[in-house]
Motif scaffolding. Structure first.
Motif, short mmCIF file in Angstrom:
data_model
loop_
_atom_site.label_atom_id
_atom_site.label_comp_id
_atom_site.label_asym_id
_atom_site.label_seq_id
_atom_site.Cartn_x
_atom_site.Cartn_y
_atom_site.Cartn_z
N UNK A 71 -5.60 5.66 -7.62
CA UNK A 71 -6.87 6.13 -7.31
C UNK A 71 -6.84 7.73 -8.21
N UNK A 72 -7.98 7.91 -9.09
CA UNK A 72 -8.18 9.24 -9.84
C UNK A 72 -9.05 9.92 -9.33
N UNK A 91 7.08 4.47 -11.84
CA UNK A 91 8.07 3.68 -11.29
C UNK A 91 7.71 2.29 -10.63
N UNK A 92 6.41 2.47 -9.77
CA UNK A 92 6.17 1.35 -9.04
C UNK A 92 5.52 0.42 -10.04
N UNK A 123 -2.09 1.78 -5.13
CA UNK A 123 -1.27 3.10 -5.02
C UNK A 123 -2.34 4.16 -4.64
N UNK A 124 -1.91 4.84 -3.58
CA UNK A 124 -2.71 6.02 -2.97
C UNK A 124 -1.97 7.05 -2.69
N UNK A 125 -0.85 7.29 -3.58
CA UNK A 125 -0.36 8.52 -3.34
C UNK A 125 -0.92 9.59 -4.13
N UNK A 156 0.85 -1.09 0.06
CA UNK A 156 0.09 -0.03 0.11
C UNK A 156 0.84 1.17 -0.10
N UNK A 157 0.84 1.75 -1.05
CA UNK A 157 1.69 2.96 -1.20
C UNK A 157 0.94 4.44 -0.92
#
Length: 234
Positions: A138-139, A118-119, A86-88, A11-12
């Motif tokens: 997430x968008x 990158x991820x 990916x939650x950045x 979980x980023x």
């Protein structure tokens, strides 16, 4: 679908409320969870709040070298990674088109797009080899209805969506994996409600609902998910 073993899920953006809620839900579902953030004390506190067993790791996801080192660390201790949620985040806006700054664009491109690139490049082979490989980002609904004030933000998110759809196309070639896009107007948590009790946050998605959607990815067939934009906003 589970490969018959606890899945390793990264979980980023794990330091924020959405990361904490998602890490907690995944851990409660029986997965091994690695919560990733850029600040050591913050990610350690967030992992503790998410619950026992969530593993905090520090990484600047905008650095390809650091993401490769992150992958090496996880691989050495847990083996292959099965999922990346990916939650950045991050938002910057302006008054209109002419005052969109290069500084804001650099910030948004780094956070919204470079981290996704990158991820996915580093973890792609792991996810493609997994019987339940999942990547989700997430968008924002702003991508479909961009405003002049939010031009840089919407453009960066649109580019990240396009990259994710390209990942999905790669997964479609003989794998059991899926890449998806969660779409939300905005995210809300208990802290935001407490700070602004007068607000109703119409159309916003609670972080607990995002977390439940992330957990559901691993019990839904890839063919039903891959390349989809899953709208979470109410």
């Amino acid at each position: 679908m589970s490969a018959g073993r606890p899945l390793n899920v990264v979980v980023t953006g794990g330091s924020g409320p959405s990361g904490i809620a998602t890490a907690r839900a995944l851990r409660e579902a029986g997965h091994t969870v690695f919560a990733v953030g850029s600040d050591g004390p913050r990610i350690e506190a967030a992992a503790a709040e998410a619950g026992g067993g969530v593993i905090p790791l520090v990484c600047d996801l905008a650095s390809l070298a650091e993401v490769r080192a992150l992958h090496a660390t996880i691989s050495a201790t847990a083996g292959r990674v099965d999922g990346v949620i990916h939650l950045v985040g991050g938002w910057r806006g302006a008054r209109g088109i002419t005052d969109q700054t290069d500084e804001d664009w650099d910030f948004l491109e780094r956070g919204a797009l470079t981290t996704v690139r990158n991820v996915t490049r580093v973890f792609y082979d792991d996810l493609a080899a997994s019987e339940a490989g999942r990547f989700a980002m997430v968008t924002s609904t702003a991508v479909a209805t961009p405003t002049a004030a939010g031009a840089s933000y919407a453009a960066a998110k649109a580019a990240a969506e396009a990259w994710t759809l390209a990942v999905a196309e790669g997964f479609s070639k003989g794998t059991h994996s899926a890449a998806v896009i969660f779409v939300a107007k905005g995210l809300v948590d208990a802290g935001m409600r407490a700070r602004s009790p007068e607000r109703s946050f119409p159309g916003f998605t609670d972080v607990s609902d995002l977390a439940a959607a992330a957990v559901g990815l691993f019990t839904t067939p890839a063919a039903e998910l891959n390349g989809r934009r899953l709208v979470l906003s109410r």
